[in-house]
Enzyme design. Structure first.
Site, PDB file in Angstrom:
ATOM      1  N   ASP A  13       0.823  -1.218   0.000  1.00 60.23           N
ATOM      2  CA  ASP A  13       0.000   0.000   0.000  1.00 60.23           C
ATOM      3  C   ASP A  13       0.854   1.264   0.000  1.00 60.23           C
ATOM      4  OD1 ASP A  13      -2.229  -1.726   0.264  1.00 60.23           O
ATOM      5  OD2 ASP A  13      -1.785  -1.871   2.394  1.00 60.23           O
ATOM      6  N   LYS A  16       2.235   2.241  -5.095  1.00 56.08           N
ATOM      7  CA  LYS A  16       3.058   1.833  -6.243  1.00 56.08           C
ATOM      8  C   LYS A  16       2.318   2.012  -7.559  1.00 56.08           C
ATOM      9  CE  LYS A  16       3.407  -2.283  -4.569  1.00 56.08           C
ATOM     10  NZ  LYS A  16       2.842  -2.032  -3.243  1.00 56.08           N
ATOM     11  N   HIS A  41      -4.404  -1.921  -6.151  1.00 54.96           N
ATOM     12  CA  HIS A  41      -3.655  -0.747  -6.599  1.00 54.96           C
ATOM     13  C   HIS A  41      -4.634   0.266  -7.170  1.00 54.96           C
ATOM     14  CE1 HIS A  41      -2.990  -4.339  -9.071  1.00 54.96           C
ATOM     15  NE2 HIS A  41      -3.097  -3.610 -10.151  1.00 54.96           N
ATOM     16  N   GLN A 228       2.347  -5.892  -3.299  1.00 52.22           N
ATOM     17  CA  GLN A 228       2.624  -5.875  -1.855  1.00 52.22           C
ATOM     18  C   GLN A 228       3.930  -5.111  -1.584  1.00 52.22           C
ATOM     19  OE1 GLN A 228       1.954  -9.392  -3.028  1.00 52.22           O
ATOM     20  NE2 GLN A 228      -0.183  -8.903  -2.768  1.00 52.22           N
TER      21      GLN A 228
HETATM   22  P1  IMP Z   1      -2.401 -12.875   1.796  1.00 54.68           P
HETATM   23  O1  IMP Z   1      -1.451 -12.292   0.800  1.00 54.68           O
HETATM   24  O2  IMP Z   1      -3.850 -12.667   1.422  1.00 54.68           O
HETATM   25  O3  IMP Z   1      -2.087 -14.306   2.103  1.00 54.68           O
HETATM   26  O4  IMP Z   1      -2.207 -12.091   3.180  1.00 54.68           O
HETATM   27  C1  IMP Z   1      -1.016 -12.215   3.956  1.00 54.68           C
HETATM   28  C2  IMP Z   1      -0.668 -10.899   4.608  1.00 54.68           C
HETATM   29  O5  IMP Z   1      -0.253  -9.981   3.611  1.00 54.68           O
HETATM   30  C3  IMP Z   1      -1.824 -10.206   5.345  1.00 54.68           C
HETATM   31  O6  IMP Z   1      -1.289  -9.518   6.471  1.00 54.68           O
HETATM   32  C4  IMP Z   1      -2.341  -9.213   4.330  1.00 54.68           C
HETATM   33  O7  IMP Z   1      -3.003  -8.120   4.948  1.00 54.68           O
HETATM   34  C5  IMP Z   1      -1.048  -8.788   3.672  1.00 54.68           C
HETATM   35  N1  IMP Z   1      -1.240  -8.324   2.294  1.00 54.68           N
HETATM   36  C6  IMP Z   1      -1.438  -9.078   1.199  1.00 54.68           C
HETATM   37  N2  IMP Z   1      -1.529  -8.304   0.115  1.00 54.68           N
HETATM   38  C7  IMP Z   1      -1.379  -7.038   0.525  1.00 54.68           C
HETATM   39  C8  IMP Z   1      -1.345  -5.782  -0.165  1.00 54.68           C
HETATM   40  O8  IMP Z   1      -1.442  -5.669  -1.382  1.00 54.68           O
HETATM   41  N3  IMP Z   1      -1.179  -4.683   0.637  1.00 54.68           N
HETATM   42  C9  IMP Z   1      -0.997  -4.773   1.971  1.00 54.68           C
HETATM   43  N4  IMP Z   1      -1.007  -5.919   2.648  1.00 54.68           N
HETATM   44  C10 IMP Z   1      -1.194  -7.045   1.926  1.00 54.68           C
END
Ligand code: IMP
Length: 436
Positions: A13, A16, A41, A228
């Site tokens: 976040d 990007k 995004h 991410q």
């Molecule tokens: P997952 O990617 O859904 O498995 O989530 C794993 C961790 O990554 C969690 O804490 C999510 O909140 C975080 N996360 C996954 N994608 C993003 C993103 O695009 N921005 C911020 N946090 C993310």
């Protein structure tokens, strides 16, 4: 200079999408190479807001080829939904989207497993996944027995593959879920649904590894769009509170198939403060009125999940680590306007762990949990920065804040962002390829 990369250096976040959109015009190809529809995004063009989670931010620039490479895990329904939305808003036709036949496909069992597993974490703190089936799909990819790649969906063996997996997944889900929550998956219904997706997406499916290697060899300009942030990297982040792919710079080659020798410039994207969504340690978190104020001023709510983001001061120890890890050459400092109105600002310049001062980012979550941040305090500014268009428009205190970040990271500032629109961008680095 064929390869440029844009990598978030915090927990995602970092805005990007805006940077990718700005630099897309200088490139022939934009590539997403890891993650999936967990990566929200936002791109604002001419006041129009586009919220994407799967398609690369580059889709908003006509004439650029957009690639979703083999390292991504794709929810096909989401891809189609985003394509339809952009078509309805007449952004462009999509002759220029390529989907890797190697990428792994997310199925209904992955969503069910994501929900069930997150609840079951053993140490009392949940990862707080986005619930998009990302982790379970990557788990199956590595496990191999129950994985489906996009290319598999066009083979005669696809129905048998799905039936076999559904039998096994029903057994697994029945053991994971309370009886009243377990609803057996129906292989025939899933097959009907996914055959329709496969048909719709077929025109875009190709061997993107071969396409990208040829493009790199011919000197095409390729922009790699990280999803991410590097602190969520599965190998080098705040494990186990991470995502399931390599979201730092180390993931570019394994996700895209393009070797490092073609990558010439890595830009790190850093928010002027820190945020985190979901569980896990966050040394500079301000779980107080300061954090709430940052959240309010920065509208810090998840693009994908709408969850309020945890907010805190900039952590230069963590960002220096991820910048080194990702081979960053210059940094883009985002959301500087959000910090207006604070009397003073803090930057974490070192950690104290068990009474010892360090500037090394710890490898184990237990050590990260023990961190007491050591802060440096800088003067704040009261001016609204959203109308600033050059460095001369910024108050002295904002200059000092930016200079200190650059010094602490030992990296030049490429640009500063003071709002979501393309126009709200200040190029800083002399010779920057950015033309706003
Ligand atoms: P997952 O990617 O859904 O498995 O989530 C794993 C961790 O990554 C969690 O804490 C999510 O909140 C975080 N996360 C996954 N994608 C993003 C993103 O695009 N921005 C911020 N946090 C993310």
């Amino acid at each position: 200079m064929p390869g440029t990369c844009i990598i978030g250096l915090q927990w995602g976040d970092e805005a990007k999408g805006k940077i990718v959109d700005l630099f897309t015009r200088e490139h022939d190809i934009v590539v997403r190479y890891q993650g999936g529809a967990n990566a929200g995004h936002t791109v604002v063009v001419g006041g129009e807001v586009y919220k994407l989670s799967l398609l690369p931010s580059g889709v908003l620039t006509p004439g650029v080829t957009c690639v979703i490479a083999g390292g991504v895990v794709m929810n096909p329904a989401k891809a189609i939904e985003e394509l339809d939305e952009l078509a309805a808003r007449k952004v462009q036709d999509f002759d220029n989207l390529l989907l890797s036949d190697r990428l792994h496909v997310i199925f209904p069992w992955h969503f069910a497993e994501d929900r069930a597993m997150d609840r079951n974490t053993s140490d009392g703190e949940n990862i707080g996944t986005t619930g998009r089936g990302i982790g379970p799909c990557y788990r199956d990819k590595v496990g191999r027995s129950y994985a489906v790649r996009l290319g598999d969906m066009y083979r005669d063996t696809f129905p048998d593959q799905v039936r076999h997996i559904v039998t096994e997944k029903n057994r697994v889900l029945a053991s994971m879920l309370p009886a009243e929550e377990f609803k057996p998956l129906d292989a025939d219904a899933i097959l009907r649904e996914y055959r329709a997706y496969a048909e719709r997406l077929q025109p875009y499916v190709t061997d993107t590894t071969e396409f990208l290697l040829t493009a790199a060899e011919k000197g095409k300009r390729i922009l790699f769009e990280g999803a991410q942030g590097a602190l969520l990297d599965v190998d080098h982040g705040t494990y186990p509170f991470v995502t399931s792919s390599n979201s730092s710079g180390v993931g570019i080659s394994n996700g895209s198939g393009v070797p490092g020798k073609y990558i010439k410039l890595v830009m790190g994207v850093v928010k002027a403060y820190s945020t985190r969504v979901g569980g896990g340690p966050f040394p500079t978190e301000q779980d107080n009125a300061i954090g709430q104020r940052i959240r309010d001023q920065g509208n810090e709510y998840g693009t994908v999940t709408k969850r309020p983001r945890r907010c805190g001061w900039l952590d230069a120890v963590a960002v220096r680590y991820t910048a080194r890890l990702s081979g960053v050459d210059s940094i883009c400092i985002m959301l500087l306007d959000v910090l207006s109105g604070f009397d003073e600002l803090k930057i974490c310049t070192a950690y104290e762990i068990d009474g010892q001062r360090t500037t090394v980012f710890p490898s184990h979550v237990d050590e990260i949990r023990k961190v007491k941040p050591i802060y440096e305090t800088l003067a704040g500014w009261q001016e609204d920065l959203t109308g600033a268009r050059s460095m001369e428009d910024l108050p002295v205190a904002a200059h000092e804040y930016l200079d200190r970040i650059s010094q602490l990271l030992n990296l030049p500032v490429e640009l500063v962002s003071v709002g979501p629109d393309r126009a709200q961008t200040i190029p800083v680095l002399a010779g920057s390829s950015l033309s706003v």
